[in-house]
Design an enzyme around this catalytic site. Structure first.
Site, PDB file in Angstrom:
ATOM      1  CE  LYS A 120      -4.387  -1.651   1.635  1.00  0.00           C
ATOM      2  NZ  LYS A 120      -5.516  -1.527   2.510  1.00  0.00           N
ATOM      3  CE  LYS A 204      -6.316  -6.556  -1.476  1.00  0.00           C
ATOM      4  NZ  LYS A 204      -7.124  -6.591  -0.295  1.00  0.00           N
ATOM      5  CE  LYS A 207     -13.822  -1.850   0.945  1.00  0.00           C
ATOM      6  NZ  LYS A 207     -12.719  -2.207   1.823  1.00  0.00           N
TER       7      LYS A 207
HETATM    8  N1  AQP Z   1      -9.864  -9.407  -3.839  1.00  0.00           N
HETATM    9  C1  AQP Z   1     -10.285 -10.030  -2.760  1.00  0.00           C
HETATM   10  N2  AQP Z   1     -10.565 -11.357  -2.801  1.00  0.00           N
HETATM   11  C2  AQP Z   1     -11.035 -12.004  -1.700  1.00  0.00           C
HETATM   12  N3  AQP Z   1     -11.240 -11.398  -0.503  1.00  0.00           N
HETATM   13  C3  AQP Z   1     -10.974 -10.078  -0.435  1.00  0.00           C
HETATM   14  N4  AQP Z   1     -11.075  -9.165   0.570  1.00  0.00           N
HETATM   15  C4  AQP Z   1     -10.691  -7.959   0.134  1.00  0.00           C
HETATM   16  N5  AQP Z   1     -10.324  -8.023  -1.154  1.00  0.00           N
HETATM   17  C5  AQP Z   1     -10.492  -9.328  -1.539  1.00  0.00           C
HETATM   18  C6  AQP Z   1     -11.539  -9.516   1.892  1.00  0.00           C
HETATM   19  O1  AQP Z   1     -12.556  -8.595   2.263  1.00  0.00           O
HETATM   20  C7  AQP Z   1     -12.457  -8.350   3.653  1.00  0.00           C
HETATM   21  C8  AQP Z   1     -12.469  -6.889   3.929  1.00  0.00           C
HETATM   22  O2  AQP Z   1     -11.375  -6.249   3.361  1.00  0.00           O
HETATM   23  P1  AQP Z   1     -11.157  -4.704   3.685  1.00  0.00           P
HETATM   24  O3  AQP Z   1     -12.029  -3.884   2.861  1.00  0.00           O
HETATM   25  O4  AQP Z   1     -11.254  -4.464   5.112  1.00  0.00           O
HETATM   26  O5  AQP Z   1      -9.669  -4.465   3.330  1.00  0.00           O
HETATM   27  P2  AQP Z   1      -8.820  -4.935   2.165  1.00  0.00           P
HETATM   28  O6  AQP Z   1      -8.503  -6.372   2.282  1.00  0.00           O
HETATM   29  O7  AQP Z   1      -7.650  -4.013   2.152  1.00  0.00           O
HETATM   30  O8  AQP Z   1      -9.769  -4.732   0.904  1.00  0.00           O
HETATM   31  P3  AQP Z   1      -9.561  -3.775  -0.292  1.00  0.00           P
HETATM   32  O9  AQP Z   1     -10.688  -3.844  -1.216  1.00  0.00           O
HETATM   33  O10 AQP Z   1      -8.211  -4.050  -0.894  1.00  0.00           O
HETATM   34  O11 AQP Z   1      -9.604  -2.365   0.386  1.00  0.00           O
HETATM   35  P4  AQP Z   1      -8.646  -1.161   0.224  1.00  0.00           P
HETATM   36  O12 AQP Z   1      -8.441  -1.029  -1.253  1.00  0.00           O
HETATM   37  O13 AQP Z   1      -9.380  -0.040   0.847  1.00  0.00           O
HETATM   38  O14 AQP Z   1      -7.394  -1.539   0.928  1.00  0.00           O
HETATM   39  C9  AQP Z   1     -11.185  -9.040   4.166  1.00  0.00           C
HETATM   40  O15 AQP Z   1     -11.556 -10.259   4.759  1.00  0.00           O
HETATM   41  C10 AQP Z   1     -10.417  -9.286   2.923  1.00  0.00           C
HETATM   42  O16 AQP Z   1      -9.590 -10.426   3.037  1.00  0.00           O
END
Ligand code: AQP
Length: 342
Positions: A120, A204, A207
């Protein structure tokens, strides 16, 4: 380190999602879908982790709405507030208090190894908030404030969960309370544990990806879903016969896995059904399936979002219930540490 297998407290499930943008198919398949199954037979806490969200800038005017957005996604996907505790993290003080104690247990070397921070922060790590660096310690506090034993998450959270286990073990060891905290088990396996970007099969779905075409949002309508899948990166080949042949084709492997996770089939079964077909056939089939599965959730989400007061009420009531569980645990932690008056 102490033997963590002898923890005798109740089985308890905890997980959270950040209100940092639109929920996407990765969040749904990797996390929320599992939440719904688990609530039937377990005590579950599903948190909207707004304290994690502010590790990067969030507009204060939008944060309440973003928080309700995640709450609506939970409920529309089938999380039932009469079965599971659905609340926002900042409403329960135990998270921040325990995070500080854990800051004094975790080691800098442990945090330096966290790959998500490196991903990140990229080359800008000096300019990132201390909170983003410390994020996995707060995550350990989220889980252990409830002595949660099971944590349904996507594959990307595996390393953070290992850190939570290390913190629990070191706390138990340092303060000679061998089984005070459990060693929380990640629940990662299953279809959809790692949904990849529609534009790059090696990244992956996220968001915070600047390209909206990289993900299917839970708010996307049927036309948008179909358009994004039509534009998804593939290659000139056809759907192969075997999983082995997908190894060098990450984008195709991702679409096959999404189809499998949504349909309840295995990846192999999807290949059997579509092998030899081009993307002119497979992509429309995937788009139809995605719309069929996601549209009812989107419609219901919009209905929940039309009544923000009701969502606020559900969250506030659940925050009281969450505090009832966490406060005595954190109070015990204060006594264990040895604070005067604890
Ligand atoms: N691509 C993914 N595939 C499977 N599981 C996923 N999760 C996130 N992306 C994927 C799972 O969703 C839950 C919540 O994630 P989060 O929003 O708290 O944080 P994150 O993992 O950092 O998700 P993002 O979308 O990548 O958010 P940003 O971009 O804001 O950092 C977790 O259980 C995660 O494993």
């Amino acid at each position: 380190m102490s033997d963590q297998t002898k923890y005798e407290g109740p089985k308890r499930v905890f997980s959270g999602i950040q209100p940092s943008g639109d929920m996407h198919l990765g969040n749904y398949l990797g996390a929320i879908k599992k939440f719904v199954d688990l609530q039937e037979d377990n005590e579950c806490l599903y948190c909207i982790v707004d304290l994690h969200a502010i590790t990067v800038w969030q507009d204060p005017k939008l944060l309440p709405e973003q928080t309700r957005h995640i709450a609506a996604a939970y409920l529309a996907s089938g999380v039932d507030p009469s079965k599971a505790i659905v609340y926002n993290q900042s409403a329960v003080r135990a998270h921040t208090e325990l995070a500080w104690y854990f800051n004094c247990v975790a080691r800098v070397g442990w945090l330096n190894r966290m790959t998500q921070f490196k991903d990140k922060a990229g080359k800008n790590s000096e300019k990132m908030s201390v909170g983003l660096y410390d994020y996995p310690v707060l995550q350990a506090a989220d889980i252990l404030a409830f002595k949660a034993t099971h944590v349904p998450v996507g594959e990307d959270q595996k390393q953070h969960l290992e850190l939570s286990r290390d913190i629990a073990a070191k706390f138990n060891h340092d303060f000679n309370v061998p089984h005070f905290f459990p060693s929380p088990e990640p629940m990662i396996k299953g279809p959809g544990a790692r949904v990849m970007s529609l534009r790059d099969g090696t990244a992956k779905m996220s968001k915070s990806d600047p390209s909206d075409n990289s993900r299917i949002n839970l708010t996307d309508d049927a036309d948008k879903i179909a358009k994004k899948i039509r534009k998804a990166k593939t290659d000139a080949g056809v759907i192969p016969e075997s999983l082995k042949e997908l190894e060098e084709r990450p984008e195709v492997a991702n679409l096959v896995s999404i189809y499998a996770a949504l349909s309840g089939m295995t990846d192999e079964q999807v290949l059997t059904q579509y092998s030899g077909q081009g993307f002119g056939v497979f992509k429309p089939a995937l788009a139809d399936l995605t719309v069929e599965k996601m549209s009812p959730i989107t419609d219901l989400m919009n209905r929940y979002l039309s009544d923000p007061e009701e969502l606020n009420r559900i969250l506030a009531k659940a925050a009281d219930k969450a505090a009832e569980i966490a406060d005595p645990i954190v109070s015990d932690v204060r006594k264990i540490i040895g604070f005067c008056g604890a």
